[in-house]
Design a protein around this motif. Sequence first.
Motif, PDB file in Angstrom:
ATOM      1  N   TRP A  84     -12.790  18.203 -43.982  1.00  0.00           N
ATOM      2  CA  TRP A  84     -13.561  18.631 -42.813  1.00  0.00           C
ATOM      3  C   TRP A  84     -13.603  17.596 -41.696  1.00  0.00           C
ATOM      4  N   ALA A  85     -13.441  16.325 -42.018  1.00  0.00           N
ATOM      5  CA  ALA A  85     -13.477  15.296 -40.970  1.00  0.00           C
ATOM      6  C   ALA A  85     -12.345  15.482 -39.963  1.00  0.00           C
ATOM      7  N   TYR A  86     -11.278  16.125 -40.393  1.00  0.00           N
ATOM      8  CA  TYR A  86     -10.138  16.401 -39.502  1.00  0.00           C
ATOM      9  C   TYR A  86     -10.111  17.845 -39.012  1.00  0.00           C
ATOM     10  N   THR A  87     -10.551  18.778 -39.844  1.00  0.00           N
ATOM     11  CA  THR A  87     -10.289  20.186 -39.555  1.00  0.00           C
ATOM     12  C   THR A  87     -11.448  20.961 -38.931  1.00  0.00           C
ATOM     13  N   SER A  88     -12.665  20.459 -39.023  1.00  0.00           N
ATOM     14  CA  SER A  88     -13.803  21.225 -38.522  1.00  0.00           C
ATOM     15  C   SER A  88     -13.680  21.478 -37.021  1.00  0.00           C
ATOM     16  N   CYS A  89     -13.943  22.709 -36.639  1.00  0.00           N
ATOM     17  CA  CYS A  89     -13.940  23.090 -35.225  1.00  0.00           C
ATOM     18  C   CYS A  89     -15.354  23.152 -34.653  1.00  0.00           C
ATOM     19  N   ALA A  90     -16.348  22.791 -35.463  1.00  0.00           N
ATOM     20  CA  ALA A  90     -17.735  22.810 -34.997  1.00  0.00           C
ATOM     21  C   ALA A  90     -17.942  21.740 -33.921  1.00  0.00           C
ATOM     22  N   GLN A  91     -18.880  21.996 -33.043  1.00  0.00           N
ATOM     23  CA  GLN A  91     -19.244  20.995 -32.037  1.00  0.00           C
ATOM     24  C   GLN A  91     -20.121  19.905 -32.644  1.00  0.00           C
ATOM     25  N   ILE A  92     -20.998  20.319 -33.560  1.00  0.00           N
ATOM     26  CA  ILE A  92     -22.012  19.403 -34.093  1.00  0.00           C
ATOM     27  C   ILE A  92     -21.960  19.404 -35.614  1.00  0.00           C
ATOM     28  N   LEU A  93     -22.081  18.213 -36.177  1.00  0.00           N
ATOM     29  CA  LEU A  93     -22.227  18.038 -37.619  1.00  0.00           C
ATOM     30  C   LEU A  93     -23.696  17.737 -37.897  1.00  0.00           C
ATOM     31  N   ALA A  94     -24.310  18.546 -38.766  1.00  0.00           N
ATOM     32  CA  ALA A  94     -25.678  18.288 -39.230  1.00  0.00           C
ATOM     33  C   ALA A  94     -25.553  17.805 -40.666  1.00  0.00           C
ATOM     34  N   TYR A  95     -25.724  16.492 -40.882  1.00  0.00           N
ATOM     35  CA  TYR A  95     -25.506  15.853 -42.179  1.00  0.00           C
ATOM     36  C   TYR A  95     -26.863  15.524 -42.787  1.00  0.00           C
ATOM     37  N   TYR A  96     -27.202  16.261 -43.842  1.00  0.00           N
ATOM     38  CA  TYR A  96     -28.518  16.160 -44.456  1.00  0.00           C
ATOM     39  C   TYR A  96     -28.465  15.313 -45.721  1.00  0.00           C
ATOM     40  N   ILE A  97     -29.352  14.328 -45.799  1.00  0.00           N
ATOM     41  CA  ILE A  97     -29.486  13.496 -46.994  1.00  0.00           C
ATOM     42  C   ILE A  97     -30.878  13.752 -47.562  1.00  0.00           C
ATOM     43  N   PRO A  98     -30.978  14.618 -48.596  1.00  0.00           N
ATOM     44  CA  PRO A  98     -32.288  14.987 -49.139  1.00  0.00           C
ATOM     45  C   PRO A  98     -33.101  13.797 -49.640  1.00  0.00           C
ATOM     46  N   GLY A  99     -32.452  12.837 -50.288  1.00  0.00           N
ATOM     47  CA  GLY A  99     -33.176  11.688 -50.835  1.00  0.00           C
ATOM     48  C   GLY A  99     -33.868  10.850 -49.772  1.00  0.00           C
ATOM     49  N   LEU A 100     -33.364  10.899 -48.551  1.00  0.00           N
ATOM     50  CA  LEU A 100     -33.970  10.159 -47.443  1.00  0.00           C
ATOM     51  C   LEU A 100     -34.790  11.072 -46.534  1.00  0.00           C
ATOM     52  N   GLN A 101     -34.766  12.370 -46.828  1.00  0.00           N
ATOM     53  CA  GLN A 101     -35.435  13.360 -45.995  1.00  0.00           C
ATOM     54  C   GLN A 101     -35.035  13.196 -44.530  1.00  0.00           C
ATOM     55  N   THR A 102     -33.718  13.090 -44.328  1.00  0.00           N
ATOM     56  CA  THR A 102     -33.197  12.802 -43.001  1.00  0.00           C
ATOM     57  C   THR A 102     -31.998  13.692 -42.689  1.00  0.00           C
ATOM     58  N   VAL A 103     -31.948  14.158 -41.453  1.00  0.00           N
ATOM     59  CA  VAL A 103     -30.801  14.895 -40.957  1.00  0.00           C
ATOM     60  C   VAL A 103     -30.186  14.076 -39.828  1.00  0.00           C
ATOM     61  N   TYR A 104     -28.893  13.828 -39.943  1.00  0.00           N
ATOM     62  CA  TYR A 104     -28.142  13.082 -38.936  1.00  0.00           C
ATOM     63  C   TYR A 104     -27.319  14.080 -38.139  1.00  0.00           C
ATOM     64  N   LEU A 105     -27.448  14.039 -36.826  1.00  0.00           N
ATOM     65  CA  LEU A 105     -26.691  14.931 -35.955  1.00  0.00           C
ATOM     66  C   LEU A 105     -25.657  14.120 -35.191  1.00  0.00           C
ATOM     67  N   ALA A 106     -24.401  14.541 -35.335  1.00  0.00           N
ATOM     68  CA  ALA A 106     -23.302  13.849 -34.649  1.00  0.00           C
ATOM     69  C   ALA A 106     -22.397  14.891 -34.009  1.00  0.00           C
ATOM     70  N   TYR A 107     -21.818  14.524 -32.889  1.00  0.00           N
ATOM     71  CA  TYR A 107     -20.773  15.369 -32.329  1.00  0.00           C
ATOM     72  C   TYR A 107     -19.555  15.227 -33.222  1.00  0.00           C
ATOM     73  N   MET A 108     -18.934  16.335 -33.560  1.00  0.00           N
ATOM     74  CA  MET A 108     -17.784  16.280 -34.451  1.00  0.00           C
ATOM     75  C   MET A 108     -16.658  15.457 -33.836  1.00  0.00           C
ATOM     76  N   THR A 109     -16.558  15.445 -32.514  1.00  0.00           N
ATOM     77  CA  THR A 109     -15.534  14.616 -31.881  1.00  0.00           C
ATOM     78  C   THR A 109     -15.769  13.140 -32.203  1.00  0.00           C
ATOM     79  N   SER A 110     -17.022  12.715 -32.265  1.00  0.00           N
ATOM     80  CA  SER A 110     -17.331  11.324 -32.606  1.00  0.00           C
ATOM     81  C   SER A 110     -16.926  11.011 -34.041  1.00  0.00           C
ATOM     82  N   VAL A 111     -17.155  11.970 -34.942  1.00  0.00           N
ATOM     83  CA  VAL A 111     -16.744  11.780 -36.342  1.00  0.00           C
ATOM     84  C   VAL A 111     -15.229  11.644 -36.402  1.00  0.00           C
ATOM     85  N   LYS A 112     -14.516  12.553 -35.767  1.00  0.00           N
ATOM     86  CA  LYS A 112     -13.053  12.546 -35.806  1.00  0.00           C
ATOM     87  C   LYS A 112     -12.481  11.250 -35.217  1.00  0.00           C
ATOM     88  N   GLU A 113     -13.080  10.776 -34.135  1.00  0.00           N
ATOM     89  CA  GLU A 113     -12.616   9.525 -33.514  1.00  0.00           C
ATOM     90  C   GLU A 113     -12.888   8.310 -34.391  1.00  0.00           C
TER      91      GLU A 113
END
Length: 156
Positions: A84-113
């Motif tokens: 998915w780091a290469y193929t996702s066409c989504a604009q935004i990645l919502a990355y949830y870590i339950p153990g930290l009770q945290t959601v990280y929001l990143a632009y998928m372009t930033s992840v790919k770069e």
Amino acid sequence: MYEFDEQLDKGHGYETRLDKYFSRWYSVHPIEDKAVQRMGIDRRFTGPTGAVYSVEYKTDERAGETGNVFIETVSVDRDNKLGWAYTSCAQILAYYIPGLQTVYLAYMTSVKESVKPWSEVYPIRRIPNRGYHTIGLLVPIPVFEGICFRVLEAQP
């Protein structure tokens, strides 16, 4: 061994939580079209101004314990299918870590770069599945947080 079906069931539960959480600010529309889902788009969010965003959800139960997020670079190694780091066409990645009770929001372009520079620094892990492996980078949470445009520290 990573059990795909078991993880899929857990993932649906987390998706429901995230939908409820994000519905505070957006109208959340689950994607039913399998072809669109294969493009890495799980939801469409419509904001109060009418702006529409395509979103991919990822949940990482292990990140809270390990201190690393798993950035998938190869989905199925035997087929050399990119992750998915290469193929996702989504604009935004919502990355949830339950153990930290945290959601990280990143632009998928930033992840790919970031994948190439991260691959030169951070370890690669192969996760066994039935008959294949999923491969990805272990990126420290603070480094991942550095590319995020928003971090939501709340239990969805």
